[in-house]
Design an enzyme around this catalytic site. Structure first.
Site, short mmCIF file in Angstrom:
data_model
loop_
_atom_site.label_atom_id
_atom_site.label_comp_id
_atom_site.label_asym_id
_atom_site.label_seq_id
_atom_site.Cartn_x
_atom_site.Cartn_y
_atom_site.Cartn_z
N ILE A 38 -3.95 4.38 -0.61
CA ILE A 38 -4.78 4.82 0.53
C ILE A 38 -5.85 5.81 0.08
O ILE A 38 -6.90 5.93 0.70
CB ILE A 38 -3.92 5.38 1.67
N LEU B 210 0.84 -1.20 0.00
CA LEU B 210 0.00 0.00 0.00
C LEU B 210 0.87 1.24 0.00
O LEU B 210 1.86 1.31 0.72
CB LEU B 210 -0.88 -0.01 1.26
N CYS B 211 0.47 2.23 -0.82
CA CYS B 211 1.10 3.56 -0.76
C CYS B 211 0.00 4.61 -0.94
O CYS B 211 -1.15 4.35 -0.61
CB CYS B 211 2.24 3.69 -1.78
N HIS B 212 0.34 5.78 -1.48
CA HIS B 212 -0.65 6.84 -1.62
C HIS B 212 -1.62 6.55 -2.77
O HIS B 212 -2.84 6.57 -2.57
CB HIS B 212 0.06 8.18 -1.83
#
Length: 116
Positions: A102, A73-75
């Protein structure tokens, strides 16, 4: 590379949770920077949350269990996709990218997670 949306995470978790080893939950590997984690974070529900900024993953890869499923998971999904490719190159076989990151998590899974 395999990818799932935040909305598909529950099904992915259910498929990758070992009823015979409930202590070995799947991992959501959050590769964002510490300031991003302070801005918006996810609640670990049905998974273990591991924070490891992308730039630190090569030096810390030994901390990850190759036998546990990992969703990165990242931005928005670009950094986590790079980490998935790196981990696959290191021999990890149960790794997926959380497409949309996210930002999509807030829209699809938990509107209480701030958008930034």
């Amino acid at each position: 590379m395999n990818a799932i949306s935040p909305g598909q995470l529950s099904d992915w978790l259910q498929h990758h949770t070992d009823a015979n080893a409930p202590e070995a939950l799947p991992v959501v590997l959050d590769v964002r920077e510490p300031w991003e984690l302070q801005t918006a974070s996810v609640k670990p529900e049905g998974f273990e949350l591991v924070a490891m900024p992308m730039r630190s993953v090569p030096a810390r890869v030994a901390e990850l269990d190759r036998d546990r499923p990992i969703a990165c998971l990242c931005h928005h999904g670009a950094r986590s996709a790079q980490v998935v490719q790196f981990l696959e190159g290191q021999g990890f076989t149960h790794v997926v990218n959380i497409h949309g990151g996210i930002h999509a998590w807030s829209a699809e899974r938990d509107p209480g997670v701030p958008v930034y």
